[in-house]
Design an enzyme around this catalytic site. Structure first.
Site, PDB file in Angstrom:
ATOM      1  N   ARG A  80      13.278  -6.457  14.412  1.00  0.00           N
ATOM      2  CA  ARG A  80      14.598  -6.641  14.151  1.00  0.00           C
ATOM      3  C   ARG A  80      13.122  -5.059  13.382  1.00  0.00           C
ATOM      4  NH1 ARG A  80      15.308 -11.288  10.319  1.00  0.00           N
ATOM      5  NH2 ARG A  80      16.456 -11.782  11.371  1.00  0.00           N
ATOM      6  N   ARG A 149       9.525  -8.396   3.903  1.00  0.00           N
ATOM      7  CA  ARG A 149      10.680  -7.660   4.631  1.00  0.00           C
ATOM      8  C   ARG A 149      11.556  -6.663   4.437  1.00  0.00           C
ATOM      9  NH1 ARG A 149      12.654 -12.551   8.107  1.00  0.00           N
ATOM     10  NH2 ARG A 149      11.296 -13.378   8.412  1.00  0.00           N
ATOM     11  N   LYS A 213       8.609 -16.638   3.855  1.00  0.00           N
ATOM     12  CA  LYS A 213       9.257 -15.087   4.247  1.00  0.00           C
ATOM     13  C   LYS A 213       9.396 -14.396   3.038  1.00  0.00           C
ATOM     14  CE  LYS A 213      13.003 -15.928   6.632  1.00  0.00           C
ATOM     15  NZ  LYS A 213      14.420 -16.263   6.996  1.00  0.00           N
ATOM     16  N   LYS A 215      11.253 -11.143   0.174  1.00  0.00           N
ATOM     17  CA  LYS A 215      12.237 -10.699   0.450  1.00  0.00           C
ATOM     18  C   LYS A 215      12.650 -10.104  -1.398  1.00  0.00           C
ATOM     19  CE  LYS A 215      15.088 -12.633   4.137  1.00  0.00           C
ATOM     20  NZ  LYS A 215      16.260 -13.344   3.977  1.00  0.00           N
ATOM     21  N   CYS A 436      27.109 -13.819   9.752  1.00  0.00           N
ATOM     22  CA  CYS A 436      25.877 -13.652  10.453  1.00  0.00           C
ATOM     23  C   CYS A 436      25.765 -13.503  11.873  1.00  0.00           C
ATOM     24  CB  CYS A 436      25.189 -14.925   9.982  1.00  0.00           C
ATOM     25  SG  CYS A 436      25.046 -16.168  10.705  1.00  0.00           S
ATOM     26  N   CYS A 442      21.056 -17.068  18.264  1.00  0.00           N
ATOM     27  CA  CYS A 442      20.515 -17.469  17.002  1.00  0.00           C
ATOM     28  C   CYS A 442      19.656 -19.319  17.651  1.00  0.00           C
ATOM     29  CB  CYS A 442      21.223 -17.473  15.907  1.00  0.00           C
ATOM     30  SG  CYS A 442      20.562 -18.453  14.292  1.00  0.00           S
ATOM     31  N   CYS A 481      24.221 -21.289   9.939  1.00  0.00           N
ATOM     32  CA  CYS A 481      24.058 -22.961  10.162  1.00  0.00           C
ATOM     33  C   CYS A 481      24.149 -22.251   7.544  1.00  0.00           C
ATOM     34  CB  CYS A 481      23.062 -22.728  10.762  1.00  0.00           C
ATOM     35  SG  CYS A 481      21.549 -21.735  10.042  1.00  0.00           S
ATOM     36  N   CYS A 485      22.031 -16.853   5.975  1.00  0.00           N
ATOM     37  CA  CYS A 485      22.187 -15.246   6.261  1.00  0.00           C
ATOM     38  C   CYS A 485      22.827 -14.172   5.371  1.00  0.00           C
ATOM     39  CB  CYS A 485      21.443 -14.765   8.510  1.00  0.00           C
ATOM     40  SG  CYS A 485      20.651 -16.053   8.409  1.00  0.00           S
TER      41      CYS A 485
HETATM   42 FE1  SRM Z   1      18.565 -14.656   8.468  1.00  0.00          FE
HETATM   43  C1  SRM Z   1      16.591 -17.039  10.014  1.00  0.00           C
HETATM   44  C2  SRM Z   1      18.983 -13.790  11.423  1.00  0.00           C
HETATM   45  C3  SRM Z   1      19.469 -12.325   6.557  1.00  0.00           C
HETATM   46  C4  SRM Z   1      18.196 -16.798   5.564  1.00  0.00           C
HETATM   47  N1  SRM Z   1      18.049 -14.707  10.247  1.00  0.00           N
HETATM   48  C5  SRM Z   1      17.274 -16.276  10.972  1.00  0.00           C
HETATM   49  C6  SRM Z   1      16.938 -16.327  12.353  1.00  0.00           C
HETATM   50  C7  SRM Z   1      15.531 -15.071  12.950  1.00  0.00           C
HETATM   51  C8  SRM Z   1      17.221 -17.381  12.915  1.00  0.00           C
HETATM   52  C9  SRM Z   1      15.874 -18.029  13.508  1.00  0.00           C
HETATM   53  O1  SRM Z   1      15.193 -18.881  12.005  1.00  0.00           O
HETATM   54  O2  SRM Z   1      15.721 -18.265  14.351  1.00  0.00           O
HETATM   55  C10 SRM Z   1      18.652 -15.357  12.572  1.00  0.00           C
HETATM   56  C11 SRM Z   1      18.181 -14.906  14.092  1.00  0.00           C
HETATM   57  C12 SRM Z   1      19.659 -14.238  14.832  1.00  0.00           C
HETATM   58  C13 SRM Z   1      19.559 -13.639  15.678  1.00  0.00           C
HETATM   59  O3  SRM Z   1      20.127 -14.037  16.895  1.00  0.00           O
HETATM   60  O4  SRM Z   1      19.444 -12.201  15.740  1.00  0.00           O
HETATM   61  C14 SRM Z   1      18.436 -14.382  11.732  1.00  0.00           C
HETATM   62  N2  SRM Z   1      18.776 -13.347   9.088  1.00  0.00           N
HETATM   63  C15 SRM Z   1      19.518 -12.584  10.269  1.00  0.00           C
HETATM   64  C16 SRM Z   1      20.536 -11.475  10.047  1.00  0.00           C
HETATM   65  C17 SRM Z   1      20.337 -10.801  11.316  1.00  0.00           C
HETATM   66  C18 SRM Z   1      21.813 -12.008   9.584  1.00  0.00           C
HETATM   67  C19 SRM Z   1      22.836 -10.983   9.848  1.00  0.00           C
HETATM   68  O5  SRM Z   1      23.985 -11.300  11.170  1.00  0.00           O
HETATM   69  O6  SRM Z   1      23.234  -9.842   9.906  1.00  0.00           O
HETATM   70  C20 SRM Z   1      19.870 -11.060   8.993  1.00  0.00           C
HETATM   71  C21 SRM Z   1      18.182 -10.358   8.976  1.00  0.00           C
HETATM   72  C22 SRM Z   1      18.934  -9.068   7.995  1.00  0.00           C
HETATM   73  C23 SRM Z   1      16.938  -8.687   7.709  1.00  0.00           C
HETATM   74  O7  SRM Z   1      17.676  -7.250   8.899  1.00  0.00           O
HETATM   75  O8  SRM Z   1      15.861  -9.141   7.527  1.00  0.00           O
HETATM   76  C24 SRM Z   1      19.274 -12.292   8.015  1.00  0.00           C
HETATM   77  N3  SRM Z   1      18.854 -14.653   6.703  1.00  0.00           N
HETATM   78  C25 SRM Z   1      19.058 -13.163   6.070  1.00  0.00           C
HETATM   79  C26 SRM Z   1      19.321 -13.657   4.974  1.00  0.00           C
HETATM   80  C27 SRM Z   1      20.582 -12.881   3.924  1.00  0.00           C
HETATM   81  C28 SRM Z   1      19.712 -11.361   3.024  1.00  0.00           C
HETATM   82  O9  SRM Z   1      18.223 -11.976   3.344  1.00  0.00           O
HETATM   83  O10 SRM Z   1      19.637 -11.049   2.273  1.00  0.00           O
HETATM   84  C29 SRM Z   1      19.085 -15.121   4.559  1.00  0.00           C
HETATM   85  C30 SRM Z   1      19.667 -15.660   2.718  1.00  0.00           C
HETATM   86  C31 SRM Z   1      18.230 -15.386   2.083  1.00  0.00           C
HETATM   87  C32 SRM Z   1      17.285 -15.922   1.491  1.00  0.00           C
HETATM   88  O11 SRM Z   1      16.034 -15.833   2.435  1.00  0.00           O
HETATM   89  O12 SRM Z   1      17.622 -16.468   1.211  1.00  0.00           O
HETATM   90  C33 SRM Z   1      18.314 -15.551   5.709  1.00  0.00           C
HETATM   91  N4  SRM Z   1      17.664 -16.649   7.855  1.00  0.00           N
HETATM   92  C34 SRM Z   1      17.777 -17.155   6.489  1.00  0.00           C
HETATM   93  C35 SRM Z   1      17.131 -18.278   6.995  1.00  0.00           C
HETATM   94  C36 SRM Z   1      16.181 -19.402   5.227  1.00  0.00           C
HETATM   95  C37 SRM Z   1      15.010 -19.454   4.956  1.00  0.00           C
HETATM   96  C38 SRM Z   1      15.032 -20.005   3.810  1.00  0.00           C
HETATM   97  O13 SRM Z   1      14.511 -19.745   2.550  1.00  0.00           O
HETATM   98  O14 SRM Z   1      15.265 -21.619   3.939  1.00  0.00           O
HETATM   99  C39 SRM Z   1      16.455 -18.836   8.179  1.00  0.00           C
HETATM  100  C40 SRM Z   1      15.285 -19.880   8.879  1.00  0.00           C
HETATM  101  C41 SRM Z   1      14.035 -19.991   8.267  1.00  0.00           C
HETATM  102  O15 SRM Z   1      13.342 -18.957   7.532  1.00  0.00           O
HETATM  103  O16 SRM Z   1      13.241 -20.740   8.765  1.00  0.00           O
HETATM  104  C42 SRM Z   1      16.586 -16.977   9.140  1.00  0.00           C
HETATM  105 FE1  SF4 Z   2      21.602 -18.342  12.799  1.00  0.00          FE
HETATM  106 FE2  SF4 Z   2      22.286 -19.934  10.219  1.00  0.00          FE
HETATM  107 FE3  SF4 Z   2      21.184 -17.368  10.193  1.00  0.00          FE
HETATM  108 FE4  SF4 Z   2      23.266 -17.371  10.785  1.00  0.00          FE
HETATM  109  S1  SF4 Z   2      22.633 -17.943   8.753  1.00  0.00           S
HETATM  110  S2  SF4 Z   2      22.095 -16.091  11.868  1.00  0.00           S
HETATM  111  S3  SF4 Z   2      23.241 -19.108  12.347  1.00  0.00           S
HETATM  112  S4  SF4 Z   2      19.884 -19.343  11.084  1.00  0.00           S
END
Ligand code: SRM
Ligand code: SF4
Length: 572
Positions: A80, A149, A213, A215, A436, A442, A481, A485
């Protein structure tokens, strides 16, 4: 500024110890990269690699078959990039495109945080990918990991003058909060990993970086396309009422986030709360102070509760604000009144106040590749070859061809149409939806999201049309899940994966990203989702007041209760 001043508690958990021992993000990545016996990294390096922007993954569709054949999982890497505000030049796009085609299975994925990522990169190609993007001055440092990030910023197609100033701050915040370690350069660019350690330091982060993380997003009212309340730290730009092109300063917010765990009431999504107003020249000090407060007060013993939202909840907003003021050496003024009207993208051509044109293209779930009859990547490449402005990835996984002079409009539009990048007649429901990545890459996915939502939307569109709602915008977001995201807890209809084909259904976002939704049904499959929505659409069509949004109706009609304080009301 606020250098490392408060001692951080000694690390105790495996995650914290691993960061501390990594010698400022080096770990044994160099060894893991050259280990030819496996396609994987050592587990400790997998964690450290995130700070460099990549995640180890394996194709979950192939897991069972490979297990049967006694093969290790098909490991590959997601990388990324860091792209503040989602802005890149046509020359950068041509490189992004080339690398996607040559080294990442012919795909580029636009994310919900305005950047791009590649999937399916074999370990041995990681260096080529990072070096490739570096040639056009792009990097992946802090793409993932326990650091700041990608900084989001409203792409502002119609407010060109203000966008320049606001985008500049987004870039400066991103630069200011970058890790200072040389490890990224040594490992990926210079090709030589020096010892690191004593001679190096991370004045802002310290050796264990952040607990989790972090943001940041910058919004420009009335559009809340960055979903500013979902961020650890939010800046809302305030324009001078006498001169809307001039930036007065920012309302600052802290403590937002989406991630929850099913069944665990101690976890919850949360809207960021108001800290107050600051002038532009205080922005970097405030960003650093919020970050270091989280560095020192965040929960390092439990990653589930380590995000800033839990720190703010624990300290209370007033105490948190006081700590930030003392570290930044400022006093917040009362926030300026603001109003958000929407949270999505505005499609098609828009004329900016500088007279240039901007074309927002709908990219379904951010997936860019060449499909039969819709050569999306090829089309964008053709546009990049003639385009003289810039590209802006939106927080809704779409792409804006920005800054087009009037004389080039027709050429760009023709190219977009020829390659299936511009399609008429899409419903407001589809244009406002987001999913997502989820399966197959994922590891956290419990259910499908981007591979499934397009078909489900076709059925939801039919239901809506049946109730005379074909032209009604309703924000629908799906995730595989509860990590959130695609920010599903801010949607009017949220579908959050619970099991292989089942979802929790949440209702009640306000269409402008300022209200959380609430669970209405749990663990339901498609037939029940459609039956439930059919009934709700019927009630809405009959009972709505003029211009009332679906998310507002379900609260007024008592179908779900409004979430006032997520820590106590989200799950009850
Ligand atoms: Fe996310 C983890 C994809 C935006 C909350 N996110 C992941 C992971 C890396 C899975 C993992 O832990 O192994 C996913 C990778 C999937 C893949 O195969 O690509 C993933 N997140 C994404 C993306 C690519 C979704 C998308 O369809 O675009 C987004 C990439 C953003 C970027 O460019 O940086 C993405 N993730 C978000 C957002 C939205 C936002 O930031 O506005 C959130 C919710 C906001 C937040 O952070 O609270 C988000 N992702 C998470 C979380 C939950 C964090 C938490 O506080 O509980 C995880 C899991 C973790 O961090 O343990 C996670
Ligand atoms: Fe993966 Fe859950 Fe984020 Fe979707 S919401 S990309 S299933 S970690």
């Amino acid at each position: 500024m606020n250098a490392l001043s408060t001692p951080i508690a000694p690390p105790t958990t495996p995650h914290e110890l691993n960061k501390a021992r990594s010698r400022f993000l080096r770990g044994t990545l160099a060894e893991s990269l050259t280990d030819e016996l496996t396609g994987a990294m050592a587990p400790e390096d997998d964690q450290i690699g995130k700070f460099h922007g990549f995640y180890q993954q394996d194709n979950r569709d192939l897991r069972a078959d490979r297990r049967e054949r006694l093969l290790e999982p098909e490991y590959s890497f997601m990388l990324r990039a860091r792209l503040p505000g989602g802005v890149c030049t046509p020359a950068q796009w041509l490189t992004i495109d080339r690398i996607g085609r040559e080294l990442a299975q012919g795909r580029v994925r636009l994310t919900t945080r305005q950047t791009f990522q590649y999937h399916g990169i074999p370990k041995g190609d990681l260096r080529s990918v990072i070096q490739g993007i570096h040639q056009v001055l792009l990097d992946s440092l802090g793409g993932c990991g326990d650091v700041n990030r990608n900084v989001m910023c409203n792409p502002n197609p119609d407010q060109s003058a203000l966008h320049g100033a606001v985008y500049d701050w987004a870039r400066r915040i991103s630069e200011h909060l970058l890790p200072r370690t040389r490890a990224y350069h040594e490992l990926w660019l210079d090709g030589e990993c020096v010892a690191g350690g004593e001679e190096e330091s991370e004045p802002m982060y310290g050796a264990t970086y952040l607990p989790r993380k972090f943001k940041i997003a910058v919004a420009v009212p009335p559009h809340n396309d960055v979903d500013v309340y979902a961020n650890d730290l939010g800046f809302i730009a305030i324009a001078d009422p006498a001169d809307p092109a001039r930036l007065l300063g920012f309302n600052v917010l802290a403590g937002g986030g989406m991630g929850t765990t099913h069944g665990d009431k101690s976890t919850f999504p949360r809207l960021a709360g108001d800290l107050g107003f600051v002038a532009p020249d205080q922005v970097l000090a405030v960003a650093e102070a919020v970050l270091t407060t989280q560095r020192d007060f965040g929960n390092r013993g439990d990653r589930i509760h380590a995000r800033l939202k839990y720190t703010v909840e624990r300290m209370g907003l007033a105490a948190f604000r006081a700590e930030v003021e003392s570290r930044a050496g400022i006093s917040f003024a009362p926030p300026h009144p603001i109003r958000f009207t929407d949270q999505g993208d505005r499609y098609g051509w828009v004329r900016g106040n500088d007279g240039r044109w901007h074309l927002t293209l709908y990219i379904e779930n951010g997936r860019l590749r060449d499909l039969p009859g819709r050569a999306l990547l090829t089309g964008l490449r053709a546009i990049a070859e003639v385009h003289q402005g810039d590209f802006r990835i939106t927080p809704h996984q779409n792409l804006i061809v920005a800054g087009v002079p009037a004389r080039q409009k027709r050429r760009i539009e023709t190219l977009a149409r020829e390659h299936g990048l511009l399609v008429d007649g899409l419903s407001p429901i589809r244009l406002g939806a987001m999913a997502c990545v989820a399966l197959p890459t994922c590891p956290q996915a419990m259910a499908e999201a981007e591979r499934y939502l397009p078909d489900l939307l076709t059925r939801i569109e039919a239901l809506a049309a049946g109730h005379g709602l074909a032209e009604q915008p309703i924000v629908i977001r799906m995730t595989g899940c509860p990590n959130g995201c695609a920010r599903p807890f801010l949607a009017e209809i949220g579908l959050v994966g619970k099991g292989p084909r089942t979802y929790n259904l949440l209702l009640g976002g306000d269409g402008s990203g300022t209200r959380l939704n609430k669970r209405y049904r749990e663990n339901i499959a498609e037939a029940e989702i459609l039956e439930t929505l059919d009934g709700l659409f019927g009630r809405y069509a009959q009972g709505r007041t003029p211009h009332e949004r679906f998310g507002d109706f379900v609260i007024r009609a008592g179908i779900v209760r409004r979430v006032e304080h997520a820590a106590s009301d989200f799950h009850d």
